[in-house]
Design a protein around this motif. Structure first.
Motif, PDB file in Angstrom:
ATOM      1  N   GLY A  18     -21.088  45.937  29.145  1.00 18.84           N
ATOM      2  CA  GLY A  18     -20.988  46.611  30.442  1.00 18.84           C
ATOM      3  C   GLY A  18     -19.665  46.321  31.123  1.00 18.84           C
ATOM      4  O   GLY A  18     -19.072  47.197  31.749  1.00 18.84           O
ATOM      5  N   MET A  19     -19.181  45.076  30.996  1.00 19.96           N
ATOM      6  CA  MET A  19     -17.882  44.730  31.580  1.00 19.96           C
ATOM      7  C   MET A  19     -16.755  45.461  30.866  1.00 19.96           C
ATOM      8  O   MET A  19     -15.815  45.939  31.510  1.00 19.96           O
ATOM      9  CB  MET A  19     -17.662  43.213  31.516  1.00 19.96           C
ATOM     10  CG  MET A  19     -18.496  42.450  32.509  1.00 19.96           C
ATOM     11  SD  MET A  19     -18.271  40.657  32.433  1.00 19.96           S
ATOM     12  CE  MET A  19     -16.537  40.444  32.312  1.00 19.96           C
ATOM     13  N   ILE A  25     -25.138  48.901  33.635  1.00 17.33           N
ATOM     14  CA  ILE A  25     -26.250  49.354  32.809  1.00 17.33           C
ATOM     15  C   ILE A  25     -27.458  49.513  33.728  1.00 17.33           C
ATOM     16  O   ILE A  25     -27.789  48.589  34.475  1.00 17.33           O
ATOM     17  CB  ILE A  25     -26.547  48.339  31.692  1.00 17.33           C
ATOM     18  CG1 ILE A  25     -25.333  48.189  30.796  1.00 17.33           C
ATOM     19  CG2 ILE A  25     -27.772  48.747  30.894  1.00 17.33           C
ATOM     20  CD1 ILE A  25     -25.421  47.059  29.824  1.00 17.33           C
ATOM     21  N   PRO A  26     -28.104  50.696  33.716  1.00 14.36           N
ATOM     22  CA  PRO A  26     -29.279  50.854  34.577  1.00 14.36           C
ATOM     23  C   PRO A  26     -30.354  49.817  34.247  1.00 14.36           C
ATOM     24  O   PRO A  26     -30.596  49.512  33.093  1.00 14.36           O
ATOM     25  CB  PRO A  26     -29.783  52.259  34.227  1.00 14.36           C
ATOM     26  CG  PRO A  26     -28.606  52.960  33.649  1.00 14.36           C
ATOM     27  CD  PRO A  26     -27.796  51.893  32.975  1.00 14.36           C
ATOM     28  N   GLY A  27     -30.938  49.231  35.263  1.00 15.74           N
ATOM     29  CA  GLY A  27     -32.010  48.269  35.058  1.00 15.74           C
ATOM     30  C   GLY A  27     -31.600  46.831  35.295  1.00 15.74           C
ATOM     31  O   GLY A  27     -32.418  45.935  35.156  1.00 15.74           O
ATOM     32  N   GLY A  28     -30.358  46.580  35.617  1.00 11.17           N
ATOM     33  CA  GLY A  28     -29.917  45.220  35.913  1.00 11.17           C
ATOM     34  C   GLY A  28     -29.999  44.298  34.717  1.00 11.17           C
ATOM     35  O   GLY A  28     -29.594  44.650  33.616  1.00 11.17           O
ATOM     36  N   LYS A  29     -30.544  43.105  34.929  1.00 16.10           N
ATOM     37  CA  LYS A  29     -30.605  42.098  33.863  1.00 16.10           C
ATOM     38  C   LYS A  29     -31.523  42.540  32.728  1.00 16.10           C
ATOM     39  O   LYS A  29     -31.214  42.328  31.556  1.00 16.10           O
ATOM     40  CB  LYS A  29     -31.069  40.761  34.434  1.00 16.10           C
ATOM     41  CG  LYS A  29     -30.050  40.130  35.341  1.00 16.10           C
ATOM     42  CD  LYS A  29     -30.540  38.816  35.877  1.00 16.10           C
ATOM     43  CE  LYS A  29     -29.463  38.194  36.731  1.00 16.10           C
ATOM     44  NZ  LYS A  29     -29.761  38.175  38.138  1.00 16.10           N
ATOM     45  N   ILE A  30     -32.640  43.163  33.075  1.00 21.11           N
ATOM     46  CA  ILE A  30     -33.548  43.656  32.034  1.00 21.11           C
ATOM     47  C   ILE A  30     -32.859  44.757  31.235  1.00 21.11           C
ATOM     48  O   ILE A  30     -32.989  44.828  30.012  1.00 21.11           O
ATOM     49  CB  ILE A  30     -34.865  44.174  32.664  1.00 21.11           C
ATOM     50  CG1 ILE A  30     -35.571  43.069  33.443  1.00 21.11           C
ATOM     51  CG2 ILE A  30     -35.774  44.781  31.616  1.00 21.11           C
ATOM     52  CD1 ILE A  30     -36.032  41.904  32.607  1.00 21.11           C
ATOM     53  N   ALA A  62     -22.788  43.766  17.026  1.00 14.47           N
ATOM     54  CA  ALA A  62     -23.683  43.895  18.177  1.00 14.47           C
ATOM     55  C   ALA A  62     -22.935  44.432  19.386  1.00 14.47           C
ATOM     56  O   ALA A  62     -23.423  45.316  20.099  1.00 14.47           O
ATOM     57  CB  ALA A  62     -24.316  42.542  18.508  1.00 14.47           C
ATOM     58  N   LEU A  63     -21.737  43.936  19.612  1.00 14.12           N
ATOM     59  CA  LEU A  63     -20.933  44.374  20.745  1.00 14.12           C
ATOM     60  C   LEU A  63     -20.508  45.831  20.586  1.00 14.12           C
ATOM     61  O   LEU A  63     -20.624  46.629  21.521  1.00 14.12           O
ATOM     62  CB  LEU A  63     -19.717  43.466  20.904  1.00 14.12           C
ATOM     63  CG  LEU A  63     -18.906  43.605  22.178  1.00 14.12           C
ATOM     64  CD1 LEU A  63     -19.786  43.373  23.396  1.00 14.12           C
ATOM     65  CD2 LEU A  63     -17.768  42.617  22.174  1.00 14.12           C
ATOM     66  N   ILE A  64     -20.059  46.204  19.397  1.00 18.81           N
ATOM     67  CA  ILE A  64     -19.653  47.590  19.145  1.00 18.81           C
ATOM     68  C   ILE A  64     -20.854  48.532  19.273  1.00 18.81           C
ATOM     69  O   ILE A  64     -20.747  49.608  19.872  1.00 18.81           O
ATOM     70  CB  ILE A  64     -18.978  47.710  17.766  1.00 18.81           C
ATOM     71  CG1 ILE A  64     -17.649  46.958  17.774  1.00 18.81           C
ATOM     72  CG2 ILE A  64     -18.765  49.174  17.381  1.00 18.81           C
ATOM     73  CD1 ILE A  64     -17.025  46.781  16.404  1.00 18.81           C
ATOM     74  N   GLY A  65     -21.997  48.143  18.745  1.00 16.59           N
ATOM     75  CA  GLY A  65     -23.199  48.954  18.860  1.00 16.59           C
ATOM     76  C   GLY A  65     -23.652  49.123  20.300  1.00 16.59           C
ATOM     77  O   GLY A  65     -24.068  50.214  20.712  1.00 16.59           O
ATOM     78  N   THR A  66     -23.554  48.062  21.089  1.00 15.98           N
ATOM     79  CA  THR A  66     -23.953  48.128  22.495  1.00 15.98           C
ATOM     80  C   THR A  66     -22.990  48.990  23.295  1.00 15.98           C
ATOM     81  O   THR A  66     -23.413  49.765  24.155  1.00 15.98           O
ATOM     82  CB  THR A  66     -24.061  46.716  23.093  1.00 15.98           C
ATOM     83  OG1 THR A  66     -24.944  45.933  22.286  1.00 15.98           O
ATOM     84  CG2 THR A  66     -24.585  46.755  24.510  1.00 15.98           C
ATOM     85  N   ILE A  67     -21.695  48.891  23.019  1.00 14.63           N
ATOM     86  CA  ILE A  67     -20.714  49.746  23.690  1.00 14.63           C
ATOM     87  C   ILE A  67     -20.993  51.210  23.361  1.00 14.63           C
ATOM     88  O   ILE A  67     -20.959  52.080  24.239  1.00 14.63           O
ATOM     89  CB  ILE A  67     -19.278  49.335  23.310  1.00 14.63           C
ATOM     90  CG1 ILE A  67     -18.937  47.995  23.955  1.00 14.63           C
ATOM     91  CG2 ILE A  67     -18.273  50.413  23.702  1.00 14.63           C
ATOM     92  CD1 ILE A  67     -17.640  47.383  23.476  1.00 14.63           C
ATOM     93  N   LEU A  68     -21.292  51.496  22.100  1.00 10.85           N
ATOM     94  CA  LEU A  68     -21.627  52.857  21.686  1.00 10.85           C
ATOM     95  C   LEU A  68     -22.886  53.339  22.408  1.00 10.85           C
ATOM     96  O   LEU A  68     -22.941  54.474  22.906  1.00 10.85           O
ATOM     97  CB  LEU A  68     -21.814  52.903  20.175  1.00 10.85           C
ATOM     98  CG  LEU A  68     -22.140  54.241  19.556  1.00 10.85           C
ATOM     99  CD1 LEU A  68     -20.984  55.216  19.759  1.00 10.85           C
ATOM    100  CD2 LEU A  68     -22.415  54.068  18.076  1.00 10.85           C
ATOM    101  N   LEU A  69     -23.891  52.490  22.499  1.00 12.00           N
ATOM    102  CA  LEU A  69     -25.128  52.846  23.188  1.00 12.00           C
ATOM    103  C   LEU A  69     -24.877  53.126  24.670  1.00 12.00           C
ATOM    104  O   LEU A  69     -25.378  54.114  25.207  1.00 12.00           O
ATOM    105  CB  LEU A  69     -26.156  51.720  23.036  1.00 12.00           C
ATOM    106  CG  LEU A  69     -27.485  51.934  23.755  1.00 12.00           C
ATOM    107  CD1 LEU A  69     -28.266  53.052  23.077  1.00 12.00           C
ATOM    108  CD2 LEU A  69     -28.275  50.652  23.770  1.00 12.00           C
ATOM    109  N   ILE A  70     -24.098  52.288  25.326  1.00 17.86           N
ATOM    110  CA  ILE A  70     -23.790  52.491  26.746  1.00 17.86           C
ATOM    111  C   ILE A  70     -23.036  53.801  26.947  1.00 17.86           C
ATOM    112  O   ILE A  70     -23.301  54.546  27.898  1.00 17.86           O
ATOM    113  CB  ILE A  70     -22.998  51.302  27.309  1.00 17.86           C
ATOM    114  CG1 ILE A  70     -23.883  50.062  27.365  1.00 17.86           C
ATOM    115  CG2 ILE A  70     -22.448  51.615  28.700  1.00 17.86           C
ATOM    116  CD1 ILE A  70     -23.139  48.796  27.712  1.00 17.86           C
ATOM    117  N   ALA A  71     -22.098  54.107  26.059  1.00 16.10           N
ATOM    118  CA  ALA A  71     -21.348  55.353  26.167  1.00 16.10           C
ATOM    119  C   ALA A  71     -22.273  56.557  26.032  1.00 16.10           C
ATOM    120  O   ALA A  71     -22.178  57.513  26.818  1.00 16.10           O
ATOM    121  CB  ALA A  71     -20.249  55.401  25.105  1.00 16.10           C
TER     122      ALA A  71
END
Length: 84
Positions: A18-19, A25-30, A62-71
């Motif tokens: 997210g940074m 990311i919608p939902g905050g910490k969860i 994991a980081l690349i996958g999460t960035i892709l998911l956020i996008a």
């Protein structure tokens, strides 16, 4: 104990992604935990297991996958918001 460490790692990966993306990311910490876990699974599926690993989570995929998911989620939310 493994589940707790996996949730912590998912939250950290989601927060870092997210940074990097500059969006919340919608939902905050969860939401961070969910995005980190789904993104880590996505990254592991697409990129395999390489790079450094902490608590069984390979950081770079994991980081690349999460960035892709956020996008993808950001694009979908923007499209839904424009329709209104």
């Amino acid at each position: 104990m493994g589940l707790i460490l996996t949730l912590i790692m998912g939250g950290l990966i989601g927060w870092i992604a997210g940074m990097i993306m500059g969006t919340d990311i919608p939902g905050g910490k969860i939401g961070n935990i969910i995005a980190g876990l789904i993104g880590a699974s996505l990254g592991g599926f697409l990129l395999g297991s390489w790079g450094p690993s902490i608590w069984g989570v390979h950081i770079l995929p994991a980081l690349i996958g999460t960035i892709l998911l956020i996008a993808i989620v950001s694009i979908i939310l923007n499209m839904m918001h424009r329709r209104r």
